[in-house]
Design an enzyme around this catalytic site. Structure first.
Site, PDB file in Angstrom:
ATOM      1  N   SER A  50       0.777  -1.228  -0.120  1.00 16.93           N
ATOM      2  CA  SER A  50       0.066  -0.048  -0.089  1.00 16.93           C
ATOM      3  C   SER A  50       0.916   1.229   0.183  1.00 16.93           C
ATOM      4  CB  SER A  50      -1.009  -0.048   1.009  1.00 16.93           C
ATOM      5  OG  SER A  50      -1.648  -1.018   1.321  1.00 16.93           O
ATOM      6  N   GLY A 122      -5.898  -4.020  -7.934  1.00 19.89           N
ATOM      7  CA  GLY A 122      -7.119  -3.294  -7.575  1.00 19.89           C
ATOM      8  C   GLY A 122      -6.459  -1.636  -7.217  1.00 19.89           C
ATOM      9  N   ASP A 348      -7.224  -8.293   4.252  1.00 20.98           N
ATOM     10  CA  ASP A 348      -6.126  -9.233   3.397  1.00 20.98           C
ATOM     11  C   ASP A 348      -5.654 -10.353   4.039  1.00 20.98           C
ATOM     12  OD1 ASP A 348      -6.591  -7.385   1.263  1.00 20.98           O
ATOM     13  OD2 ASP A 348      -4.685  -6.299   1.483  1.00 20.98           O
ATOM     14  N   ARG A 379     -12.259 -14.635  -2.255  1.00 17.91           N
ATOM     15  CA  ARG A 379     -11.691 -15.371  -1.256  1.00 17.91           C
ATOM     16  C   ARG A 379     -12.532 -16.148  -0.118  1.00 17.91           C
ATOM     17  NH1 ARG A 379      -7.125 -10.734  -0.444  1.00 17.91           N
ATOM     18  NH2 ARG A 379      -5.956 -11.295  -2.366  1.00 17.91           N
TER      19      ARG A 379
HETATM   20  C1  S3P Z   1      -5.469  -1.518   0.091  1.00 14.36           C
HETATM   21  C2  S3P Z   1      -6.821  -1.459   0.247  1.00 14.36           C
HETATM   22  C3  S3P Z   1      -7.275  -2.811   0.700  1.00 14.36           C
HETATM   23  C4  S3P Z   1      -6.611  -4.088   0.366  1.00 14.36           C
HETATM   24  C5  S3P Z   1      -5.643  -3.838  -0.770  1.00 14.36           C
HETATM   25  C6  S3P Z   1      -4.892  -2.606  -0.262  1.00 14.36           C
HETATM   26  C7  S3P Z   1      -5.037  -0.332  -0.298  1.00 14.36           C
HETATM   27  O1  S3P Z   1      -8.596  -2.805  -0.237  1.00 14.36           O
HETATM   28  O2  S3P Z   1      -7.427  -4.913   0.368  1.00 14.36           O
HETATM   29  O3  S3P Z   1      -4.800  -5.150  -0.824  1.00 14.36           O
HETATM   30  O4  S3P Z   1      -3.666   0.082  -0.520  1.00 14.36           O
HETATM   31  O5  S3P Z   1      -5.561   0.878  -0.130  1.00 14.36           O
HETATM   32  P1  S3P Z   1     -10.031  -2.120  -0.292  1.00 14.36           P
HETATM   33  O6  S3P Z   1      -9.705  -0.762   0.146  1.00 14.36           O
HETATM   34  O7  S3P Z   1     -10.964  -2.206  -1.462  1.00 14.36           O
HETATM   35  O8  S3P Z   1     -10.540  -2.915   0.997  1.00 14.36           O
END
Ligand code: S3P
Length: 468
Positions: A50, A122, A348, A379
């Protein structure tokens, strides 16, 4: 430019996964993880995913040269590096692995000639869509088959309110074109799902919007965007709204100042080695330099409630984030009910928590985690299938799961469904089952945790390709 060669190789491998008939491709090799009697040692896990994405993006928006050490060189993050380069930033890797980024300034992104392919990520695509939304350029985004299935309307809805236009597939799915607006409207947006990605997309769009843009989050999600934006010189104010959660407000059009960012080890990666140590009798593992931001450490808290022996040693700060060395020693676990309000701080980690639960005494109840169905794979379904195939009793619910712990048999081949965490969770499961566990594809592990297999084998794991 000193670029790391593996990215192009890996992209080639991904895009040739479903090739035209004339191209010969070597099949993906399945791996198996065999039970082990001993596990121990000291490791470091790669940089936080992140924070790495955000460091590249904010460096690209600053005026001047930022440096980032400890950047995760996983495919997801390298795709973000390629994307900000396509927008005009210079990103270079030094021989010591430190990245330097020459930013173009807020408002300075130039229209890319190519489609930006974010692969499996994502976070990469959603945050970048936020930036694209308030720059008056058109950017085309796509991703791999997993990312093309994932919902994007959660970000396109608020970004459209700010004035951006989107042309995508049904449900706002990728491929998708974003035409950013030259006159963005500042909004106050209440998150309909607890998602740091959605929060961040709106705040990043707010960077090139006059006046204040606010996001109200009923449940706190990871705050790396807020922390790092502040470090780069933006004004970010967090207001406690009591029962309603909190409001995060960014003031538009700051001049971001270049920074030296030190990325701590990723707690979401440390989670796999930590659970391995919890389930292999006699194990003791030290994981150095792990980020312990309280909005990320729900798994460690949960494991402790289950009876695990996890200590934080040598607590310190690095790059504005709390960091510690984690020392995990095997101790019998017992099943618990995981508080659903803790889900955002361990979202996660549920796949690997399911593995810990499979070895706990009694049942572990996990609820309020419907979001798991729209991650890199579904998942909940993937873990329910994988654990059941290994002889674990599992009850799958629409937004949760109950795992009845015991002594898992193993002996199954698991489909990982383009999901790194499903692959790693089952390889850890195999360490303490009666028989080896196989996974069909380990390639996606590189998206978040390059070197995972070597690191685990260094601790005493027995993870190897399945012989034909
Ligand atoms: C993340 C937020 C999470 C997480 C992803 C990283 C981020 O997703 O699952 O691996 O870096 O902001 P969501 O915000 O959709 O829950």
């Amino acid at each position: 430019m000193v670029e790391k060669p593996p990215l192009s190789t890996k992209i080639l491998r991904r895009t040739t996964r479903h090739p035209p008939p004339s191209i010969t491709v070597s099949p993906v090799t399945p791996f198996r993880s065999a039970p082990v009697k001993k596990l121990g040692g000291t490791i470091r896990v790669p940089g936080d995913k992140s924070i790495s994405h955000r460091a590249l993006m904010f460096g690209a928006l600053a005026v001047g040269r930022s440096t980032v050490s400890g950047l995760l060189e996983g495919e997801d993050v390298l795709r973000t590096a390629a994307a900000v380069r396509a927008w005009g930033a210079r990103v270079e890797r030094g021989a010591d692995g430190t990245y330097s980024i020459d930013g173009v300034g807020i408002g300075g992104l130039s229209e890319p000639a190519e489609v930006l392919d974010l692969g499996n990520s994502g976070t990469g695509v959603r945050l970048l869509m936020g930036l694209a939304a308030t720059h008056a350029i058109t950017t085309f985004f796509t991703g791999d088959a997993s990312l093309r299935r994932r919902p994007m309307s959660r970000v396109t809805v608020p970004l459209a309110q700010m004035g951006a236009r989107f042309t995508g597939r049904e449900g706002g799915r990728l491929p998708l074109a974003v035409t950013g607006t030259a006159n963005p409207v500042p909004i106050e947006y209440t998150l309909p799902v607890a998602s740091a990605q959605v929060k961040s997309a709106v705040l990043l769009a707010g960077l090139n919007t006059r006046y204040d843009t606010s996001v109200i989050e009923p449940e706190a999600t990871r705050d790396h965007t807020e922390n790092l934006l502040r470090a780069f010189g933006a004004k970010v104010v967090v207001t406690d709204l009591g029962q309603k959660g909190r409001a995060i407000t960014v003031t538009g059009q700051p001049e971001l100042r270049p920074q030296t960012v030190v990325v701590p080890g990723d707690p979401s990666s440390a989670a796999f080695a930590a659970v391995a140590a919890c389930i292999v009798p006699g194990a003791a593992v030290r994981i150095e330099n792990v980020g312990i931001n309280r909005l990320r450490t729900g798994l460690f808290e949960t494991l402790r409630e289950m009876g695990a022996d996890i200590a934080y040693e040598n607590r310190r700060e690095a790059g504005g984030e709390p960091v510690a060395d984690l020392v995990v020693r095997h101790k019998g676990l017992r099943g618990i009910e995981v508080p659903s309000e803790r889900a955002p701080s361990m979202i996660d980690e549920y796949p690997i928590l399911c593995v810990a639960a499979a070895f706990a005494k009694g049942k572990t109840v996990m609820r309020g985690i419907g979001e798991l169905r729209v991650k890199e794979s579904d998942r909940l379904a993937a873990m329910a299938r994988g654990l059941s195939a290994c002889g674990v009793m599992v009850e799958e619910m629409p937004d949760g799961m109950i795992v009845h712990g015991g002594a898992p048999e193993g002996g199954a081949r698991i489909e990982t469904e383009m999901d790194h965490r499903i692959a790693m969770a089952h390889l850890v499961l195999g360490l303490a089952c009666k028989q080896a566990v196989e996974v069909d594809d380990v390639g996606f592990i590189d998206t978040s945790f390059p070197g995972f297999i070597a690191l685990m084998n260094g601790l005493g794991a027995d993870i190897a390709p399945v012989k034909a």
